[in-house]
Design a protein around this motif. Structure first.
Motif, PDB file in Angstrom:
ATOM      1  N   GLN A 102       5.527  25.296   0.334  1.00  0.00           N
ATOM      2  CA  GLN A 102       5.558  24.050   0.663  1.00  0.00           C
ATOM      3  C   GLN A 102       5.377  23.772   2.383  1.00  0.00           C
ATOM      4  N   TYR A 134       9.420  28.845  -3.466  1.00  0.00           N
ATOM      5  CA  TYR A 134       8.925  27.434  -3.349  1.00  0.00           C
ATOM      6  C   TYR A 134       8.811  26.737  -1.761  1.00  0.00           C
ATOM      7  N   HIS A 145       2.016  24.646   3.248  1.00  0.00           N
ATOM      8  CA  HIS A 145       0.989  23.611   3.187  1.00  0.00           C
ATOM      9  C   HIS A 145       1.113  22.605   4.314  1.00  0.00           C
TER      10      HIS A 145
END
Length: 373
Positions: free
Chosen positions: A73, A69, A76
């Motif tokens: 992130q 995860y 991103h």
């Protein structure tokens, strides 16, 4: 034994020393040159890190899920550059997060250490090491703890000892964080010795292997036993060869005498040492150590200190630290149910020495010395 091998064995058994590293890591290269054959825990400057705390309630079951995860992130927010980040996830109760290493090349640091015979035991964010060093009463409180490095501050929100938020911020002074007085403020000049108390996040940038956390301490002690045994065997054979050559020279100088009845020669002490060394080398170390790892896999708070073995007597002694005597008792019981293990006893339990956290314990056992265990 080569100097290189001696340094590697010394590094495996050395207690890690802490070194604070900043972006670029130049201070670590100099430290490695001065400290070959040692172990190190790298404490990473906040200026070399990005931080992330996940929203509560996300289905992140373990550290692998947290890391996946976090990598998404970071990609991103930072684009293609994030592919080069080493990521250290952490999970503490309902709070999960991760640190990303962007100002240091982890592979280069490890290569520097390997070239100098230095063992890298951990690579941790400075804020995490500092938080673990705070007095237990401070960590058990509610409020903000602040790690401050010049223009960067890591603000850790605590609620009765639980980490509920963590944020890295750019600041000119601590006044930029607001008027509320923090519970504690840490800087690189502070001592970073862990103290007992509430659990804290433990992110580590070193890759997590599929083996138990007990693997390296046990492998290190096993390697020392094997290396010592091999060295003893070589030295014993060399001593025997020298002694035999001396006896042959003396016999050649003596006048001829009537032959005497053959007598059984007493076994030299050196030969007994060589036999014990060979027996140690022949012991099934892999299944022995693997069984100890497996039995202790659930007791993640156990820290192993050493292993002694006597192949001739089939005896094994394990020594470690634990915060709870029950964990050591359960470990001894599990080992006692293992085929090839007999008379498994928790033989000693006492307070740890100054500088160590927990209770010291010893487990003695008799084990099979041939085949599997």
């Amino acid at each position: 034994m080569s100097e290189r091998l001696r340094q590697q064995l010394s590094a495996r058994l050395a207690k890690p020393r802490r070194v604070f590293v900043t972006p670029g890591g130049d201070e670590f290269a100099a430290w490695c040159r001065d400290m070959p054959g040692t172990a190190v825990e790298l404490i990473v400057s906040a200026r070399a890190l990005h931080e992330l705390v996940a929203e509560p309630g996300l289905p992140l079951a373990d550290l692998d899920a947290v890391q996946a995860y976090a990598q998404q992130q970071f990609a991103h927010y930072f684009g293609a550059a994030a592919q080069r980040f080493a990521v250290a996830p952490w999970q503490l109760g309902e709070a999960v997060g991760a640190s990303a290493l962007h100002g240091l090349d982890l592979a280069a640091l490890r290569a520097q250490a390997e070239a100098a015979g230095v063992r890298v035991a951990a690579v941790r964010p400075a804020w995490a090491a500092w938080l673990a060093s705070l007095p237990a009463a401070t960590r058990a409180g509610s409020g903000r703890a602040v790690w401050h490095e010049g223009s960067v501050a890591v603000v850790i929100q605590l609620d009765r000892g639980r980490v509920t938020a963590l944020q890295s911020r750019r600041v000119n002074t601590l006044a930029d964080l607001g008027t509320d007085a923090p519970l504690a403020v840490g800087t690189p000049a502070d001592a970073l010795a862990p103290q007992p108390g509430p659990a804290t996040p433990q992110p580590d940038f070193l890759p997590r292997s599929g083996r138990s956390p007990l693997a390296w301490p046990l492998a290190a002690t096993g390697a020392l036993v094997l290396a010592t045994a091999a060295w003893s065997a070589v030295e014993s054979h060399r001593a025997l060869d020298v002694a035999q050559a001396a006896r042959d020279r003396v016999a050649a100088l003596r006048p001829a005498a009537a032959p005497k009845p053959a007598a059984r020669r007493a076994e030299p002490a050196d030969n007994r040492s060589a036999l014990e060394a060979r027996a140690l080398l022949a012991m099934p170390w892999e299944p022995l150590l693997t069984r100890v790892e497996t039995a202790g896999a659930d007791a993640k708070t156990i820290a192993w200190l050493g292993l002694d073995a006597s192949a001739g007597r089939g005896e094994l002694r394990l020594e470690g630290l634990t915060p709870d005597k029950l964990l050591a008792l359960q470990l001894a019981e599990q080992l006692g149910t293992t085929p090839g293990w007999r008379q498994v006893v928790l033989s000693r339990f006492s307070a740890a020495e100054t500088g160590l956290t927990g209770q010291r314990f010893e487990i003695n056992a008799r084990v099979a010395t041939g085949g599997g265990s």
